[in-house]
Design a protein around this motif. Structure first.
Motif, PDB file in Angstrom:
ATOM      1  N   TYR A  11      -5.970  12.696  -1.954  1.00 36.17           N
ATOM      2  CA  TYR A  11      -6.480  11.517  -1.383  1.00 36.17           C
ATOM      3  C   TYR A  11      -5.845  11.215  -0.195  1.00 36.17           C
ATOM      4  O   TYR A  11      -6.040  10.753   0.855  1.00 36.17           O
ATOM      5  N   TRP A  15      -7.091  10.676   3.661  1.00 36.15           N
ATOM      6  CA  TRP A  15      -6.933   9.617   4.503  1.00 36.15           C
ATOM      7  C   TRP A  15      -5.900   9.779   5.838  1.00 36.15           C
ATOM      8  O   TRP A  15      -6.525   9.554   6.858  1.00 36.15           O
ATOM      9  N   TYR A  29     -18.143  14.768   4.896  1.00 34.56           N
ATOM     10  CA  TYR A  29     -17.321  14.940   3.759  1.00 34.56           C
ATOM     11  C   TYR A  29     -16.712  16.296   3.584  1.00 34.56           C
ATOM     12  O   TYR A  29     -15.805  16.871   3.335  1.00 34.56           O
ATOM     13  N   ARG A  43     -17.415  15.678  -2.750  1.00 30.54           N
ATOM     14  CA  ARG A  43     -17.596  14.704  -3.429  1.00 30.54           C
ATOM     15  C   ARG A  43     -16.001  13.861  -3.782  1.00 30.54           C
ATOM     16  O   ARG A  43     -16.143  12.557  -3.751  1.00 30.54           O
ATOM     17  N   GLY A  46     -15.325  11.807  -0.680  1.00 35.36           N
ATOM     18  CA  GLY A  46     -16.070  10.629  -0.933  1.00 35.36           C
ATOM     19  C   GLY A  46     -15.405   9.629  -1.999  1.00 35.36           C
ATOM     20  O   GLY A  46     -15.235   8.454  -1.608  1.00 35.36           O
ATOM     21  N   TRP A  47     -14.838   9.990  -3.109  1.00 34.18           N
ATOM     22  CA  TRP A  47     -14.014   9.185  -3.961  1.00 34.18           C
ATOM     23  C   TRP A  47     -12.695   8.653  -3.062  1.00 34.18           C
ATOM     24  O   TRP A  47     -12.495   7.442  -3.306  1.00 34.18           O
ATOM     25  N   LEU A  49     -12.308   8.226  -0.206  1.00 38.29           N
ATOM     26  CA  LEU A  49     -12.634   7.268   0.860  1.00 38.29           C
ATOM     27  C   LEU A  49     -13.053   5.921   0.212  1.00 38.29           C
ATOM     28  O   LEU A  49     -12.964   4.884   0.880  1.00 38.29           O
ATOM     29  N   LYS A  50     -13.797   5.965  -0.893  1.00 37.31           N
ATOM     30  CA  LYS A  50     -14.111   4.687  -1.737  1.00 37.31           C
ATOM     31  C   LYS A  50     -12.952   4.034  -2.177  1.00 37.31           C
ATOM     32  O   LYS A  50     -12.802   2.857  -1.876  1.00 37.31           O
ATOM     33  N   ASP A  51     -11.926   4.705  -2.388  1.00 39.67           N
ATOM     34  CA  ASP A  51     -10.846   4.196  -2.800  1.00 39.67           C
ATOM     35  C   ASP A  51      -9.844   3.553  -1.721  1.00 39.67           C
ATOM     36  O   ASP A  51      -8.943   2.788  -2.039  1.00 39.67           O
ATOM     37  N   VAL A  53     -11.047   1.552   0.697  1.00 41.10           N
ATOM     38  CA  VAL A  53     -11.708   0.635   1.239  1.00 41.10           C
ATOM     39  C   VAL A  53     -10.677  -0.873   1.288  1.00 41.10           C
ATOM     40  O   VAL A  53     -10.048  -0.841   0.235  1.00 41.10           O
ATOM     41  N   SER A  59     -12.560   1.688  10.167  1.00 40.28           N
ATOM     42  CA  SER A  59     -13.835   1.112   9.335  1.00 40.28           C
ATOM     43  C   SER A  59     -14.950   1.198  10.416  1.00 40.28           C
ATOM     44  O   SER A  59     -14.805   1.138  11.696  1.00 40.28           O
TER      45      SER A  59
END
Length: 63
Positions: A11, A15, A29, A43, A46-47, A49-51, A53, A59
């Protein structure tokens, strides 16, 4: 037995890469995963990037 990187380190890599994408540049992605040597891990990107937020990542905003 090989070592497995914890998800947080992948992750962090996601980032760092995303933070370097210029404003207005479009990528997928899958492209990010391939850049990190993890082709097929879209995938997970994507997870990551979701984390992120509310984090320090740029953004997307409406025009």
């Amino acid at each position: 037995m090989g070592s497995i990187n914890p998800p947080s380190s992948f992750y962090d890599s996601v980032w760092r890469v995303v933070a370097q994408i210029p404003v207005g540049r479009v990528t997928t992605y899958g492209d990010i995963a391939a850049h990190l040597g993890r082709r097929g891990a879209a995938r997970i990107v994507g997870w990551a990037l979701k984390d992120a937020v509310g984090g320090d990542l740029p953004s997307a905003t409406g025009c």
